[in-house]
Design an enzyme around this catalytic site. Structure first.
Site, PDB file in Angstrom:
ATOM      1  N   TYR A  70    -170.018 -26.938  64.279  1.00 27.89           N
ATOM      2  CA  TYR A  70    -168.464 -26.575  63.834  1.00 27.89           C
ATOM      3  C   TYR A  70    -168.876 -25.623  62.508  1.00 27.89           C
ATOM      4  O   TYR A  70    -169.895 -26.109  61.733  1.00 27.89           O
ATOM      5  CB  TYR A  70    -167.564 -27.718  63.409  1.00 27.89           C
ATOM      6  CG  TYR A  70    -166.050 -26.923  63.261  1.00 27.89           C
ATOM      7  CD1 TYR A  70    -165.409 -26.981  64.238  1.00 27.89           C
ATOM      8  CD2 TYR A  70    -165.772 -26.355  62.030  1.00 27.89           C
ATOM      9  CE1 TYR A  70    -163.982 -26.500  64.152  1.00 27.89           C
ATOM     10  CE2 TYR A  70    -164.543 -25.676  61.918  1.00 27.89           C
ATOM     11  CZ  TYR A  70    -163.800 -25.790  63.060  1.00 27.89           C
ATOM     12  OH  TYR A  70    -162.660 -25.205  62.844  1.00 27.89           O
ATOM     13  N   LYS A  89    -169.899 -14.985  72.102  1.00 30.44           N
ATOM     14  CA  LYS A  89    -169.139 -16.199  71.517  1.00 30.44           C
ATOM     15  C   LYS A  89    -167.777 -16.508  72.252  1.00 30.44           C
ATOM     16  O   LYS A  89    -167.161 -15.597  72.556  1.00 30.44           O
ATOM     17  CB  LYS A  89    -168.642 -15.836  70.126  1.00 30.44           C
ATOM     18  CG  LYS A  89    -167.397 -16.623  69.533  1.00 30.44           C
ATOM     19  CD  LYS A  89    -167.454 -17.162  68.200  1.00 30.44           C
ATOM     20  CE  LYS A  89    -166.271 -18.038  68.066  1.00 30.44           C
ATOM     21  NZ  LYS A  89    -166.898 -19.558  68.235  1.00 30.44           N
ATOM     22  N   GLU A 145    -160.744 -28.309  58.369  1.00 30.44           N
ATOM     23  CA  GLU A 145    -161.253 -28.265  59.738  1.00 30.44           C
ATOM     24  C   GLU A 145    -162.249 -29.078  59.628  1.00 30.44           C
ATOM     25  O   GLU A 145    -162.859 -29.522  60.844  1.00 30.44           O
ATOM     26  CB  GLU A 145    -161.289 -27.011  60.039  1.00 30.44           C
ATOM     27  CG  GLU A 145    -162.301 -26.195  59.095  1.00 30.44           C
ATOM     28  CD  GLU A 145    -162.146 -24.415  59.209  1.00 30.44           C
ATOM     29  OE1 GLU A 145    -162.290 -24.031  60.324  1.00 30.44           O
ATOM     30  OE2 GLU A 145    -161.894 -23.976  58.103  1.00 30.44           O
TER      31      GLU A 145
HETATM   32  P1  IOT Z   1    -166.327 -23.125  68.338  1.00 30.65           P
HETATM   33  O1  IOT Z   1    -167.410 -22.381  67.388  1.00 30.65           O
HETATM   34  O2  IOT Z   1    -166.339 -22.646  69.593  1.00 30.65           O
HETATM   35  O3  IOT Z   1    -166.719 -24.689  68.401  1.00 30.65           O
HETATM   36  C1  IOT Z   1    -167.094 -25.293  67.252  1.00 30.65           C
HETATM   37  C2  IOT Z   1    -168.127 -26.625  67.632  1.00 30.65           C
HETATM   38  O4  IOT Z   1    -167.157 -27.722  68.401  1.00 30.65           O
HETATM   39  C3  IOT Z   1    -169.297 -26.174  68.609  1.00 30.65           C
HETATM   40  O5  IOT Z   1    -170.256 -25.611  67.879  1.00 30.65           O
HETATM   41  C4  IOT Z   1    -169.387 -27.479  69.144  1.00 30.65           C
HETATM   42  O6  IOT Z   1    -170.240 -28.381  68.360  1.00 30.65           O
HETATM   43  C5  IOT Z   1    -168.039 -28.194  69.450  1.00 30.65           C
HETATM   44  N1  IOT Z   1    -167.549 -27.706  70.511  1.00 30.65           N
HETATM   45  C6  IOT Z   1    -166.841 -26.480  70.887  1.00 30.65           C
HETATM   46  N2  IOT Z   1    -166.463 -26.523  72.342  1.00 30.65           N
HETATM   47  C7  IOT Z   1    -167.049 -27.770  72.770  1.00 30.65           C
HETATM   48  C8  IOT Z   1    -166.928 -28.295  74.102  1.00 30.65           C
HETATM   49  N3  IOT Z   1    -166.337 -27.713  75.123  1.00 30.65           N
HETATM   50  N4  IOT Z   1    -167.250 -29.472  74.353  1.00 30.65           N
HETATM   51  C9  IOT Z   1    -168.109 -30.140  73.321  1.00 30.65           C
HETATM   52  N5  IOT Z   1    -167.905 -29.614  71.901  1.00 30.65           N
HETATM   53  C10 IOT Z   1    -167.402 -28.502  71.811  1.00 30.65           C
HETATM   54  C11 IOT Z   1    -163.590 -22.427  65.958  1.00 30.65           C
HETATM   55  C12 IOT Z   1    -164.489 -22.145  67.259  1.00 30.65           C
HETATM   56  O7  IOT Z   1    -164.547 -20.923  67.385  1.00 30.65           O
HETATM   57  O8  IOT Z   1    -165.107 -23.208  67.450  1.00 30.65           O
HETATM   58  N6  IOT Z   1    -164.259 -22.874  64.621  1.00 30.65           N
HETATM   59  C13 IOT Z   1    -164.744 -21.831  64.065  1.00 30.65           C
HETATM   60  C14 IOT Z   1    -164.374 -21.398  62.624  1.00 30.65           C
HETATM   61  C15 IOT Z   1    -162.872 -21.465  62.635  1.00 30.65           C
HETATM   62  C16 IOT Z   1    -162.159 -20.614  61.771  1.00 30.65           C
HETATM   63  N7  IOT Z   1    -162.112 -21.064  60.413  1.00 30.65           N
HETATM   64  C17 IOT Z   1    -161.856 -20.404  59.351  1.00 30.65           C
HETATM   65  N8  IOT Z   1    -161.819 -19.301  59.040  1.00 30.65           N
HETATM   66  N9  IOT Z   1    -161.844 -21.234  58.120  1.00 30.65           N
HETATM   67  C18 IOT Z   1    -166.070 -22.235  63.587  1.00 30.65           C
HETATM   68  O9  IOT Z   1    -167.178 -21.600  62.772  1.00 30.65           O
HETATM   69  O10 IOT Z   1    -166.534 -23.465  64.021  1.00 30.65           O
HETATM   70 MG    MG Z   2    -169.216 -21.855  66.843  1.00 24.16          MG
HETATM   71 MG    MG Z   3    -167.517 -22.271  71.281  1.00 24.50          MG
END
Ligand code: IOT
Ligand code: MG
Ligand code: MG
Length: 507
Positions: free
Chosen positions: A345, A440, A379
């Site tokens: 994250y 992504k 978050e």
């Molecule tokens: P994303 O980057 O897709 O997911 C964040 C984390 O959640 C992943 O690195 C992983 O550890 C976990 N994760 C995601 N999908 C799964 C899955 N299907 N199964 C298990 N674990 C999973 C949104 C995002 O795109 O998430 N988060 C952004 C930031 C958000 C924007 N915030 C802001 N502007 N303040 C991020 O950077 O993580």
């Molecule tokens: Mg990510």
């Molecule tokens: Mg992702």
């Protein structure tokens, strides 16, 4: 340096008063045992409740007669602190904070790299401190003669208050709860208990400069910083668990964890009946030989956890809630003993990964904006997983990694037509090419969460162009009911709430 399987405490609630106080009732979404302690320090008395995973939480508090430290969470630069203080190697994180305070005063909080919320009572003062990212949320209500502080808003509302707290210039107020403020990220509130007066000191700010670095040098720095951050987060004698989407961010964490953990790692992926990233995660799990598990959640069940997500994160941002909902479902379904969970994250924030923007000025503008606006979204809150007893930690928001990534010039983030280029390049030798090159996909997209929430709103009768606004109002309503109002999330019917919000919009 490694970590114990779990920190000594996940959360806290404290009341500092000049007499006549009592230990407040403790209400947390965080699961765990509650331990009470009470200590007199000169003019003030501190009554506190720590919520913790183990049998005792002795390592979460430290007292030397003059000062009392309460710490929820953990510190990652312990080795460096030992070096400067010469403390015994088995000193607890709370003792290290106490030692740093004796040496540096309030500036102690400038040297910490951690995931914590801390309270330090000394003389007539109560210091309330967040880590650089505010990753363990911390809230205070300062009234003359009586200061309340807690890691969850709902703990403060339940603890009650008769007087309106004094306004705090510059601090974020909490919706619907006058006098309640969130301690900003990278900040110490220095509170005089007698008067309730608060002075805010910044201990960290996001870097706004950018470094021009040669490709190889940038790649090496990112790799070294991320590797160190992962190692500092590994549980010494246990297997680490990585929540894995199969994207570059979490796959990098999994690969580096696997490289450092002697006994291998566990990986866990979630998907829904409508959408998943299972094939992509399997590629990584197979490559690393991790013990891999998949959890499938029905989309209808996922939506019933919207109130639980808002209740845990105490966030009012509907987009953030869409990112956190699938993770909430994952943590709640994990089962088994309490685990230390590493995530990917936050990588997209300093690298501009969410923006799909290839013009460098615009990309950097987006990074600056995101680094200026993350605070208060919650978050990174540990409560998301702590509702199920698990401890989460986010290596990309390690203070050193975050500074390294943020300060790279935009052309290293977007390069050769690739987003997050520098991270991908740093991981080429540890991951399959298809993982390194995978575009992504946000967790809200990959799990179909955004689509499911939109469908719920449309079913309730909203027009297409109203969807985003209705989502925002639904999240606010859930906050008012579960966080400010004290309603249990299980007692909330998300269809009813959505129907009501849409009908009100009509009326
Ligand atoms: P994303 O980057 O897709 O997911 C964040 C984390 O959640 C992943 O690195 C992983 O550890 C976990 N994760 C995601 N999908 C799964 C899955 N299907 N199964 C298990 N674990 C999973 C949104 C995002 O795109 O998430 N988060 C952004 C930031 C958000 C924007 N915030 C802001 N502007 N303040 C991020 O950077 O993580
Ligand atoms: Mg990510
Ligand atoms: Mg992702």
């Amino acid at each position: 340096m490694t970590q114990p399987e779990l920190p000594a405490a996940f959360g806290l609630l404290a009341s500092a008063h000049l007499g006549g106080g009592r230990t407040p009732t403790a209400v947390f979404a965080t699961r765990g045992r509650h331990s009470r302690l009470s200590e007199r320090l000169g003019p003030q008395t501190v009554d506190a409740v720590l919520v913790h995973p183990g049998d005792d939480c002795a390592k979460a508090h430290a007292s030397d007669g003059d000062t009392l430290v309460l710490l929820a969470g953990e510190i990652y630069n312990r080795d460096e602190i030992h070096d400067t203080l010469g403390t015994p190697v088995d000193a607890s994180d709370a003792e290290l904070v106490s030692g740093l305070f004796a040496k540096y005063g309030t500036h102690a909080f400038r040297v910490l790299n951690g995931r914590f919320a801390a309270l330090l009572a000394t003389g007539g003062r109560l210091l309330a401190a967040t880590d650089h990212a505010g990753s363990v949320p911390l809230y205070v209500r300062a009234e003359p003669g009586h200061v309340l502080a807690a890691t969850e808003v709902k703990a403060l509302t339940a603890a009650g208050s008769t007087v309106r707290g004094a306004p705090l210039p510059g601090a974020r107020r909490v919706r619907g709860l006058p006098g309640l403020h969130q301690v900003p990220a990278g900040t110490v509130f220095d509170i005089r208990v007698e008067t309730g007066a608060v002075a805010a000191h910044r201990t960290w700010t996001p870097p706004v400069h950018r470094r021009l670095v040669a490709e190889d040098e940038a790649v090496d720095r990112v790799r070294a910083a991320l590797e160190a951050a992962v190692v500092r987060r590994l549980p010494g004698t246990h297997r680490p668990l990585v929540v894995l989407s199969g994207g570059i961010d979490s796959s990098a964490v999994a690969a580096l964890s696997d490289g450092a953990a002697t006994a291998g790692i566990d990986t866990l992926s979630m998907g829904t009946d409508t959408s998943d990233e299972f094939p992509q995660a399997r590629v990584v799990a197979r490559h690393l030989g991790s013990a891999h598990r998949e959890i499938t959640v029905a989309s209808a069940d996922l939506l019933t956890l919207l109130p639980h997500t808002v209740h845990a994160a105490e966030s009012l941002d509907p987009e953030v809630i869409e990112y956190l909902l699938p993770l909430t479902a994952l943590y709640r379904r994990m089962g088994g003993p309490a685990r230390r969970v590493l995530t990917g994250y936050g990588a997209d924030i300093p690298l501009g990964g969410m923006h799909r923007e290839d013009r460098l000025p615009k990309l950097d503008t987006a990074v600056v904006r995101d680094m200026d606006t993350f605070d208060g979204l919650n978050e990174m809150s540990p409560v998301l997983s702590a509702v199920a007893g698990h401890w989460s930690t986010h290596p990309y928001w390690d203070r050193e990694v975050l500074e390294t990534l943020t300060s790279l010039e935009a052309g290293l983030k977007r390069r050769y037509g690739r987003d997050k280029w520098v991270l991908r390049a740093a991981m080429t030798d540890l991951l399959p090419a298809e993982t390194v090159n995978r575009p992504k996909l946000g967790v809200h997209e990959g799990s179909g969460t955004t689509a499911s929430f939109s469908a719920l709103v449309l079913r309730a009768g909203a027009a297409e162009e109203e969807v985003a606004a209705v989502k925002g109002r639904v999240v606010r309503e859930l906050f008012d009911r579960t966080v400010a109002g004290g309603v249990a999330p299980d007692d909330i019917d998300i269809e009813e709430v959505t129907g009501k919000i849409v009908a009100e919009g009509r009326g």
